[in-house]
Design a protein around this motif. Structure first.
Motif, PDB file in Angstrom:
ATOM      1  N   SER A  51       0.851  -1.188   0.000  1.00 12.16           N
ATOM      2  CA  SER A  51       0.000   0.000   0.000  1.00 12.16           C
ATOM      3  C   SER A  51       0.888   1.240   0.000  1.00 12.16           C
ATOM      4  O   SER A  51       2.079   1.164   0.309  1.00 12.16           O
ATOM      5  CB  SER A  51      -0.935   0.015   1.216  1.00 12.16           C
ATOM      6  OG  SER A  51      -0.192   0.148   2.402  1.00 12.16           O
ATOM      7  N   PHE A  52       0.302   2.367  -0.360  1.00 13.16           N
ATOM      8  CA  PHE A  52       1.032   3.630  -0.394  1.00 13.16           C
ATOM      9  C   PHE A  52       0.026   4.756  -0.210  1.00 13.16           C
ATOM     10  O   PHE A  52      -1.180   4.532  -0.145  1.00 13.16           O
ATOM     11  CB  PHE A  52       1.822   3.787  -1.706  1.00 13.16           C
ATOM     12  CG  PHE A  52       0.954   3.769  -2.927  1.00 13.16           C
ATOM     13  CD1 PHE A  52       0.454   4.952  -3.454  1.00 13.16           C
ATOM     14  CD2 PHE A  52       0.615   2.578  -3.546  1.00 13.16           C
ATOM     15  CE1 PHE A  52      -0.366   4.933  -4.572  1.00 13.16           C
ATOM     16  CE2 PHE A  52      -0.197   2.550  -4.661  1.00 13.16           C
ATOM     17  CZ  PHE A  52      -0.690   3.736  -5.179  1.00 13.16           C
ATOM     18  N   ASP A  53       0.513   5.977  -0.123  1.00 13.96           N
ATOM     19  CA  ASP A  53      -0.336   7.155   0.045  1.00 13.96           C
ATOM     20  C   ASP A  53      -0.207   8.041  -1.186  1.00 13.96           C
ATOM     21  O   ASP A  53       0.834   8.048  -1.844  1.00 13.96           O
ATOM     22  CB  ASP A  53       0.082   7.942   1.285  1.00 13.96           C
ATOM     23  CG  ASP A  53       0.127   7.087   2.538  1.00 13.96           C
ATOM     24  OD1 ASP A  53      -0.659   6.120   2.619  1.00 13.96           O
ATOM     25  OD2 ASP A  53       0.950   7.376   3.421  1.00 13.96           O
ATOM     26  N   THR A 102       4.291   7.348   6.366  1.00 11.39           N
ATOM     27  CA  THR A 102       4.748   6.933   7.694  1.00 11.39           C
ATOM     28  C   THR A 102       6.264   6.894   7.757  1.00 11.39           C
ATOM     29  O   THR A 102       6.869   7.398   8.694  1.00 11.39           O
ATOM     30  CB  THR A 102       4.169   5.546   8.053  1.00 11.39           C
ATOM     31  OG1 THR A 102       2.752   5.601   7.947  1.00 11.39           O
ATOM     32  CG2 THR A 102       4.577   5.129   9.447  1.00 11.39           C
ATOM     33  N   HIS A 103       6.892   6.295   6.751  1.00 11.48           N
ATOM     34  CA  HIS A 103       8.341   6.154   6.726  1.00 11.48           C
ATOM     35  C   HIS A 103       9.036   7.252   5.920  1.00 11.48           C
ATOM     36  O   HIS A 103      10.248   7.371   5.982  1.00 11.48           O
ATOM     37  CB  HIS A 103       8.746   4.803   6.116  1.00 11.48           C
ATOM     38  CG  HIS A 103       8.206   3.630   6.856  1.00 11.48           C
ATOM     39  ND1 HIS A 103       8.551   3.336   8.146  1.00 11.48           N
ATOM     40  CD2 HIS A 103       7.319   2.679   6.494  1.00 11.48           C
ATOM     41  CE1 HIS A 103       7.916   2.261   8.545  1.00 11.48           C
ATOM     42  NE2 HIS A 103       7.152   1.837   7.557  1.00 11.48           N
ATOM     43  N   GLY A 104       8.282   7.998   5.126  1.00 11.01           N
ATOM     44  CA  GLY A 104       8.878   9.028   4.284  1.00 11.01           C
ATOM     45  C   GLY A 104       9.511   8.484   3.022  1.00 11.01           C
ATOM     46  O   GLY A 104      10.324   9.151   2.401  1.00 11.01           O
ATOM     47  N   PRO A 159       4.025  -1.111   4.078  1.00 14.13           N
ATOM     48  CA  PRO A 159       5.170  -1.343   3.199  1.00 14.13           C
ATOM     49  C   PRO A 159       6.481  -1.398   3.992  1.00 14.13           C
ATOM     50  O   PRO A 159       6.612  -0.761   5.021  1.00 14.13           O
ATOM     51  CB  PRO A 159       5.158  -0.124   2.272  1.00 14.13           C
ATOM     52  CG  PRO A 159       3.779   0.402   2.357  1.00 14.13           C
ATOM     53  CD  PRO A 159       3.284   0.073   3.717  1.00 14.13           C
ATOM     54  N   ARG A 160       7.420  -2.169   3.496  1.00 14.07           N
ATOM     55  CA  ARG A 160       8.726  -2.270   4.138  1.00 14.07           C
ATOM     56  C   ARG A 160       9.668  -1.221   3.578  1.00 14.07           C
ATOM     57  O   ARG A 160       9.572  -0.846   2.417  1.00 14.07           O
ATOM     58  CB  ARG A 160       9.327  -3.650   3.883  1.00 14.07           C
ATOM     59  CG  ARG A 160       8.574  -4.742   4.604  1.00 14.07           C
ATOM     60  CD  ARG A 160       9.141  -6.062   4.233  1.00 14.07           C
ATOM     61  NE  ARG A 160       8.640  -6.384   2.901  1.00 14.07           N
ATOM     62  CZ  ARG A 160       8.900  -7.487   2.266  1.00 14.07           C
ATOM     63  NH1 ARG A 160       9.680  -8.377   2.797  1.00 14.07           N
ATOM     64  NH2 ARG A 160       8.395  -7.709   1.078  1.00 14.07           N
TER      65      ARG A 160
END
Length: 187
Positions: A51-53, A102-104, A159-160
């Motif tokens: 998933s992504f934004d 979340t992770h940038g 996502p990792r």
């Protein structure tokens, strides 16, 4: 000098199968307020990104419009969503960001496109995909507002940061660099 060489080695032996490309909107497409448009993408198979934004930004002004969070991107899911614009400020310098907020981690960006006032004469494909979600976006950019929609988290989780087969090839290359540095210092 030794550490940058190790990083270059890690990059060379890592598989280059991860990619993310926006296929719509296209460069110089024109969207109008009051109309729905399709956003679509292609991505690397088996890259671990489930998933992504999606966020929208302009080149000439500060601010982001948060469109959709946790957009499913598994190999079996549709590779598009529809966006309905309402009262978005007109401009010719918009682009979409595809990322993990979340992770940038930035996966990709769309080409530059325009947003016109309601009733404006547009170009580009106006077809929408009736089988996918439509997200309504309204108002000026405001990064303090919540996402216009949030999809449920997929069974694959978030996502990792390091994805797929890269995890082991990068770990192996860095381990080799560290062992080489220790060997050099000891002898």
């Amino acid at each position: 000098m030794f550490f940058p060489a190790c990083l270059a080695l890690a990059a060379l032996i890592s598989p280059a199968s991860a990619y993310f490309k926006a296929t719509a909107p296209q460069l110089h497409d024109q969207w109008a307020n009051g109309e729905a448009r399709t956003v679509s993408w292609t991505k690397g198979a088996h890259d671990g990104v489930t998933s992504f934004d999606i966020e929208m930004s302009r080149l000439s002004t500060d601010g982001l419009t948060l469109i959709a969070k946790n957009v499913p991107s598994a190999d079996s899911s549709p590779k598009s969503i529809n966006i309905l614009l309402q009262d978005v400020p007109p401009g010719d310098d918009y682009f979409l960001l595809f990322l993990n907020s979340t992770h940038g981690v930035m996966y990709g960006t769309s080409p530059r496109f325009s947003i016109l006032p309601a009733g404006g004469s547009t170009n580009g494909s106006t077809a929408t995909n009736p089988k996918v979600a439509t997200v309504t976006v309204s108002g000026a950019p405001n990064p303090t507002q919540a996402f216009a929609t949030t999809f449920p988290v997929t069974s694959g989780g978030t996502p990792r940061l390091i994805v797929g087969g890269r995890r082991w090839s990068v770990a192996t290359a860095l381990s080799g660099c560290i062992l080489g540095a220790v060997w050099t210092l000891l002898w």
